[in-house]
Design a protein around this motif. Sequence first.
Motif, short mmCIF file in Angstrom:
data_model
loop_
_atom_site.label_atom_id
_atom_site.label_comp_id
_atom_site.label_asym_id
_atom_site.label_seq_id
_atom_site.Cartn_x
_atom_site.Cartn_y
_atom_site.Cartn_z
N GLY A 241 23.65 34.88 -44.37
CA GLY A 241 24.91 35.55 -44.67
C GLY A 241 26.12 34.64 -44.61
O GLY A 241 27.25 35.10 -44.51
N CYS A 242 25.89 33.31 -44.69
CA CYS A 242 27.02 32.38 -44.69
C CYS A 242 27.51 32.18 -46.12
O CYS A 242 26.80 32.47 -47.08
N LEU A 243 28.71 31.66 -46.24
CA LEU A 243 29.22 31.24 -47.54
C LEU A 243 29.87 29.89 -47.31
O LEU A 243 30.85 29.78 -46.57
N GLY A 259 26.72 34.49 -40.88
CA GLY A 259 27.99 35.11 -41.26
C GLY A 259 29.19 34.19 -41.22
O GLY A 259 30.33 34.65 -41.14
N VAL A 260 28.98 32.89 -41.32
CA VAL A 260 30.09 31.94 -41.22
C VAL A 260 30.61 31.58 -42.61
O VAL A 260 29.83 31.44 -43.55
N ARG A 261 31.90 31.41 -42.72
CA ARG A 261 32.53 30.99 -43.98
C ARG A 261 33.16 29.63 -43.74
O ARG A 261 33.99 29.46 -42.84
N HIS A 276 30.05 34.55 -37.59
CA HIS A 276 31.19 35.24 -38.21
C HIS A 276 32.48 34.43 -38.21
O HIS A 276 33.54 34.97 -38.56
N TRP A 293 33.70 34.79 -34.45
CA TRP A 293 34.87 35.41 -35.07
C TRP A 293 36.14 34.56 -34.97
O TRP A 293 37.24 35.08 -35.16
N ARG A 295 38.93 31.84 -36.17
CA ARG A 295 39.49 31.53 -37.47
C ARG A 295 40.25 30.22 -37.35
O ARG A 295 41.22 30.13 -36.59
N GLU A 297 42.08 27.09 -39.53
CA GLU A 297 42.53 26.79 -40.88
C GLU A 297 43.77 25.92 -40.90
O GLU A 297 44.29 25.57 -39.85
N GLU A 311 36.96 34.52 -31.16
CA GLU A 311 38.09 35.32 -31.69
C GLU A 311 39.44 34.60 -31.74
O GLU A 311 40.45 35.20 -32.10
N TYR A 313 42.43 32.18 -33.06
CA TYR A 313 42.99 31.80 -34.34
C TYR A 313 43.71 30.47 -34.18
O TYR A 313 44.52 30.32 -33.28
#
Lengths: 336, 416
Positions: A241-243, A259-261, A276, A293, A295, A297, A311, A313
Motif C-alpha cells: 500500500g505504499c506509493l 501505507g507510506v508515501r 502511513h 503517520w 509528515r 516535507e 504523528e 509534522y
Amino acid sequence: MKALILVGGFGTRLRPLTLSVPKPLVDFANKPMILHQIEALKAIGVTEVVLAINYQPEVMLNFLKDFEAKLGIKITCSQETEPLGTAGPLALARDKLMDKSGEPFFVLNSDVISEYPLKEMIAFHKSHGGEASIMVTKVDEPSKYGVVVMNEATGHVDKFVEKPKIFVGNKINAGIYLLNPSVLDRIQLRPTSIEKEPRDYITGLRLYLESLRKKSSVKLATGSHIVGNVLVDETAKIGEGCLIGPDVAIGPGCVVEAGVRLSRCTVMRGVRIKKHACISSSIIGWHSTVGQWARVENMTILGEDVHVCDEIYSNGGVVLPHKEIKSSILKPEIVM
Amino acid sequence: MEGSEEMVVAVIMVGGPTIGTRFRPLSFNVPEPLFPLAGHPMVHHPISACKRIRNLARILLIGYYEEKEFTLYVSSISNELQVPVRYLKEDKPHGSAGGLYYFRDIIMEDSPSHIFLLNCDVCCSFPLPDMLEAHRKYGGMGTLLVIKVSAESANQFGELVADPNTKELLHYTEKPETFVSDLINCGVYVFTPDIFTAIESVFANREDRANPLRDTSFESLYSSTRTSVPKGFVRLDQDILSPLAGKKQLYTYETTDFWEQIKAPGISLKCSALYLSRFRATAPGLLASGDGTKKAKTVGEVYVHPSAKVHPTAKIGPNVSISANVRVGAGVRLINSIILDDVELKENAVVINSIVGWKSSLGRWARVQGDGNYNSKLGISLLGEAVTVEDEVVVTSCIVLPNKAINVSVQEEIIL
C-alpha cells in the motif's frame, strides 16, 4: 591517465549530513558522491585519482582503501594544510600529477554530478590543441554562477565573468577540466578562492535519475507502487500500500513500512519509515526513523540517527544528528 | 418531599442567529445549539441532564431561531427521552430573564414548584438534582450554580461573592474590570415561581424611572451604564442577580466538576472531549473501542456513530467524535477531532486538533491539523461544509469556508 578531484572544504552547506561524514562520502542516489566520479573516471581509462582534501583525511583514506581494491584504480591523497581554494590544490598535487607521459589530466570539483562525457572531452581537447579544456553547461539563470564567455563555434574561451549582472552568456563552468601539465607551471602555491553556488541536492537527484531513465537503466524500480524515477537498493524492503516516487532514492537496508508515501526524497542507509508516514522533498539521514503517520516535507533534512516520533509534522526542519523530534516543526527551523 | 406532586419545569435558553456568528463557518449549516459535541447536539447534554430531575414535567427550549430549525430535533428527543420537549420562538431577543417572563404562561402550565433555567452554551456536568435539593434547604427564590476559576480568567464572566456558611449570594457583578472574586456564575439556575414577580418589578421600576420624580428604586443605584434597553428586555445577571444580591433571596451551589462556556468552535472541541470523558463514567456503552484486529484501534474516549464505517487499520483517538455516514479509510489517524456527517477520509489521511465539516473529503495522505490551542483563533483547524483537501495536501491552523477545494498546502489562513 590521471585525475585530480578537488574535495576541499567542510561541506557546510550539506549540514547536518556532513556532520556525520565528509561531503564526498554523502550518499547520492544510493552511492557516495565521490564514487560516481571515480567510477566515471575509471571507465574512460584513468588509472590514478588524486584527492585534494583538507578535512577528515582519516575517514576519507579508510574509505578509499576499500575502493582501490574493488575498482582496481589507484587513489592517493594530497592534503592541504591550509585551504587553498580550487587552483591551489593543483599546485600542491603537482608531483603526483606530473609524469613522463605528458598526458593531460582531469580536474573535477567533488560536488559535480553530471553525465560525465569525459571521452568526448578528451577528443575535443586533442583536436583544438590548447592547454586546457573546460566543460561548460547551459543553465537558465547564468548570473548565479561563473559564466564562460566563448566562441560558440570553436569553443574558444574569451573570458570568465563571475555572477554577471547583465546577460553575457548562458554557459557556465561545470567544474570539470582537462588540463595539460603545462598549466601547472602557471599556478603558484597560495590561497586562491573561487565561489561556487551549491547545487540543489534534490534537483540533482532528479536530474541523475532522469539520466538513468534515458539510458533505460535496469537499476530503476518498477511496480504498481512506483511513480516516475525511483532507485531502490536491493537490500531495502517496501511494505504494502505504499506509493513511491517520483525522484526517490532508497538506500541499503532501509525499511519502508505499509501505507507510506515518498516523493522527491532521499532515504539513506538503514532508515526505517514507519506505517502511513508521508515524506516529500526531504533528505532522511542514515539510520534515522520516521514515526507512524508522521509528515515530513519542504526540505526537511534529518541528520544521522534522528528519530521523528509518531504523528509529528516537520515543515523544513533541519535536524542535527542524534536527536529525537517529539513536537511538530511548523515552520522551517534548525533543531540543535 | 417523597411522593409530593411538585412538578419541575426546565427551560433552556438557546439564543439565536446573531449569537451564532461566533460559530462560523460551522453555523452556516446548523444552528449552534444543534452542533454535535461528543456525538450529540450541544443542547442534548443539558436536556439529558434535566431528565435526571425527579418529577420533571417538561423541557422548554427558548430562542429566536426559526422554529423549523428545531422541529425535527425536538420531536425525536421527546420520543427518545419520553419527556415533552418543546421549542418556543421569541419574536425578538428578550434577554435571559425577559425570555423566561415572555413565556411564563406556558412555563406555569403545570403549576411547577421549581423552574430550572440553563444556558445552552454551557458545558458542565449539570448536577441538577443536587442543586434542587440544596435550593430547597436554602429556601430562597433562586440558586445559582457557581464554580471557582483561575483569578486571571474570572473577569470574563460574572463574578460573585457568596457567604461561606449560608451560601447566600452577597454580591454579583458582570465582567468586572478589577478583581472581585474567583467564584463565577455558571449560567445554570433554579428558581421558584417568585422569579416572575422579580422580573415584573424590573419592568415597573423602568417605567417609574421614566418618571423623573422617582429616584429611590434599587435599579437606579446600579443603573449608571444602562441607558435605553429594548422594551421587555431583561437580563438575568445585571437586572435580577446584581440587585437582589445580599437580600437573602439568592443562594449559590458550588460545583467542582468541569465547566466551560462554548463560545467558539475551538472550545467546542474541548467540550466535546470533556463530555466524552464523562461518558466513560455515565454511559460507557456510547463509547467505541477496538484493538486494531476486527475493529479500528481506539485510544482514550472515542464516539463513533453506528452508521459510520471505520477501516480496521485506522487508529482513532483520544477525544474523537465521528458522526453519521462517515467513511474512514485504511490507515487513517484521528486525534482530538470532530468529524461531521458524510465526511470521507481516504487512506492514510491524518486529522489532528481539527473539526471537519459535513460532506468534506480528505485525499490520500492528506493532513488537516491545528496546534491545539483552544483559545487562539486558528489553534483548531475548521473545515466548513463540503471542503475537499486533495491528496497529500497539508492544512495547518486554517479556517476554510464551505465548498472550497484545497490543492496546495496552506498554513495559518482563513480561506474564503
